[in-house]
Design a protein around this motif. Structure first.
Motif, mmCIF file in Angstrom:
data_model
loop_
_atom_site.group_PDB
_atom_site.id
_atom_site.type_symbol
_atom_site.label_atom_id
_atom_site.label_comp_id
_atom_site.label_asym_id
_atom_site.label_seq_id
_atom_site.Cartn_x
_atom_site.Cartn_y
_atom_site.Cartn_z
ATOM 1 N N LYS A 210 0.856 -1.182 0.000
ATOM 2 C CA LYS A 210 0.000 0.000 0.000
ATOM 3 C C LYS A 210 0.897 1.238 0.000
ATOM 4 C CE LYS A 210 -3.990 -1.988 2.419
ATOM 5 N NZ LYS A 210 -4.834 -1.926 3.647
ATOM 6 N N PRO B 153 -0.593 -5.577 1.330
ATOM 7 C CA PRO B 153 -1.684 -5.254 0.419
ATOM 8 C C PRO B 153 -3.085 -5.421 1.010
ATOM 9 C CG PRO B 153 -0.277 -6.994 -0.486
ATOM 10 C CD PRO B 153 0.289 -6.627 0.819
ATOM 11 N N ASN B 154 -3.241 -6.260 2.016
ATOM 12 C CA ASN B 154 -4.557 -6.449 2.639
ATOM 13 C C ASN B 154 -4.374 -7.033 4.037
ATOM 14 O OD1 ASN B 154 -4.166 -9.268 2.329
ATOM 15 N ND2 ASN B 154 -5.095 -9.240 0.303
#
Length: 559
Positions: free
Chosen positions: A151, A157-158
């Protein structure tokens, strides 16, 4: 019969493919061998293939149909073989390909099928594929693993989590990206969305089919695909919280895993695997499903019809309660959600606390051990027994300094890991290390309390747990209704009684179990029932009335 010879004989391979029973797996009893802990032949403290081969007469004499070998492939052993660095060779810890071939030959000569663990959702970070993949974003294998940019703030990313603790993403400074690992950071996930990866893995499996194995146990079979959107998982609803696939202290349970596993794309790949197996008549697959909220739905998808996996196992009985209510609900749910599927039943394996310790109230260990064996043998499905289960082994207490399981080290002391069920097999009560090894130190200690359960203390002893298991498995084979018959739950039982019938070709067996430490009574109702002569069937019958002692059982033949 003696099982303590040190020399193994050589046998010729008996297979005649024109007479192969392609349906042998349906209702089969499979004996799981954890190679590090079964028998050490070269006395380095770790079990090996030659050691396993020397003990196969013992396994065959139990009355099982097949063995399942946990991984023996080349591995750095960060997760003890579940991190593969070469899918086509045997790790030197266990021996050589020639040793494997001799094991396979002897097993077949004894009438035993050989199923091997296939770990393809991830590899070791020492695998040449990953070594190449991490070099750059443009090399030939750049997208063989699951890579993602951070990010904008540099975070993963998650929110996906690793089962072994922490984020499922690990930063790699060479590619300046994160890679996905559902387990250890040293177990990067392969990218099944890449057709070349699928082709390569199918080729690795074909290598072992050509060598003569009879099938694969597919590790974490619902983890193969991830959602390419990389969408974060939502929190699990409180009413859906389920700690069956991870210990309760693990935050992994707090997510509903909608995007990191159990993706629809897996269906097509599993059909491809089935097509591969169909090229080798008589081979089979058993998939491991870990999905706390959706496991039965996934099992139904993965085993229904004749173009998917042959069978799967879930954590309904590996992680659930030993109560009539839980088993009744699980059996009913299986019938409703997976009527065409086929389950592989297990109460213990290498990942969970041994079921005697998990379920038995103090003072009732022996009675529950025997009832559980009879219950497992009468339920509908194939059966997996874990080495030592037939001896009544309990979970071992392992000191923190002796722990080797990274899972247990991470969550100690609330969760002590998997070492307690993986300790070495005990063959001789009065021989060094229980006859497992003559090494000064074994990879895990041999528990002193297990020595009283050793094979030589139970073999040819009429009332021993080992003799009981042999009798139960023989009873199962003598009654085809228990192997492939239909199961119908008997309604209206008391809260602590589980009851069902098994029916096939005019034979009906009535099976009833008091799954509690209290006495119970149950009325069979109309119809006549005669004694079936099942071992462990100890309930008293007065007409249609059954009276059970604690953890009592009844098996009768309906007329």
């Amino acid at each position: 019969m003696s099982y303590f010879a040190t020399e193994s004989r050589q046998y010729s391979h008996p297979e005649d493919t024109s007479s192969v029973d392609t349906d042998w797996w349906r209702g089969a009893v499979i004996y799981q061998i954890y190679p590090r802990s079964f028998q050490d032949h070269n006395n380095d403290g770790v079990g090996d293939l030659v050691g396993i081969t020397s003990r196969l007469e013992y396994v065959a004499d139990l009355g099982v149909d097949a063995i399942w070998l946990s991984p023996v492939f080349t591995s750095p052993m960060k997760d003890f073989g579940y991190d593969v660095s070469n899918y086509r060779d045997i790790d030197p810890t266990f021996g050589s390909l020639e040793d494997f071939d001799r094991l396979l030959e002897k097993a077949h000569s004894l009438g035993l099928k050989v199923v091997i663990d296939q770990v393809i959702s991830h590899s070791s970070d020492r695998h040449p594929w990953f070594a190449e993949s991490r070099l750059s974003r443009t090399n030939e294998k750049a997208d063989w693993y699951v890579w993602a940019d951070p990010k904008p703030d540099g975070s993963p990313p998650n929110n996906w989590l690793s089962i072994f603790g922490g984020s499922a993403w690990h930063w790699d400074g060479r590619r300046m990206q994160y890679y996905l690992h559902n387990f250890l950071t040293s177990q990067p996930d392969l990218n099944f969305h890449n057709p070349a990866v699928q082709d390569a893995l199918v080729g690795e499996m074909r290598f072992w089919l050509e060598r003569g194995v009879d099938g694969f146990r597919l590790d974490t079979v619902n983890f193969y695909f991830h959602a390419q959107s990389l969408e974060s998982n939502p929190p699990v609803k409180p009413e859906d919280f389920n700690a069956s696939t991870a210990p309760a202290v693990n935050p992994y349970n707090l997510q509903e895993h909608l995007y990191d596993k159990s993706q629809p794309e897996n269906i097509a790949f599993l059909k491809r695997l089935r097509a591969l197996l169909d090229e080798y008549p008589g081979t089979t697959t058993v998939g491991e499903i870990g999905d706390a909220q959706h496991q039965l739905e996934v099992m139904a998808q993965y085993t229904s019809g004749d173009d998917m996996l042959h069978m799967c196992y879930t954590f309904d009985y590996l992680g659930g309660e030993y109560t009539a209510r839980h088993f009744t609900e699980a059996l009913r749910a299986t019938q409703e959600k997976a009527p065409d599927g086929w389950i592989c039943l297990a109460f213990s394996n290498h990942d969970v606390v041994r079921h005697v310790s998990r379920w038995a109230p103090h003072g009732f260990e022996d009675r529950l051990t025997r009832q559980a064996a009879l219950l497992l043998a009468t339920m509908r499905g194939s059966v997996c027994l874990f080495q030592g289960e037939e001896l009544g082994l309990t979970e071992a207490e392992i000191a923190y300094d002796d722990l080797v399981d990274p899972y247990g080290i991470e969550f100690w002391p609330e969760f002590k890991g998997r070492d307690g069920c993986r300790t070495p097999m005990v063959w001789h009560a009065h021989v060094r290390n229980g006859g497992f090894s003559s090494a000064n130190r074994t990879w895990l200690p041999v528990p002193a309390q297990h020595l009283a359960y050793a094979v030589d203390q139970q073999d040819n002893v009429a009332n021993s747990v080992l003799s009981f298991y042999r009798s139960v498995l023989k009873f199962r084979k003598d009654h085809p209704a228990l192997i492939k018959g239909d199961l119908t739950l008997i309604e209206g039982t008391p809260d602590n009684v589980l009851a069902f019938t098994r029916t096939l070709d005019g034979e009906t067996l009535v099976c009833a179990f008091n799954m509690s430490a209290e006495s119970a009574e149950f009325d069979l109702g109309g119809g006549t029932v005669t004694e079936a002569g099942a071992p462990g069937s100890d309930a008293q019958r007065d007409g249609a009335r059954l009276s059970f002692g604690p953890f009592g059982a009844y098996i009768g033949i309906g007329n």
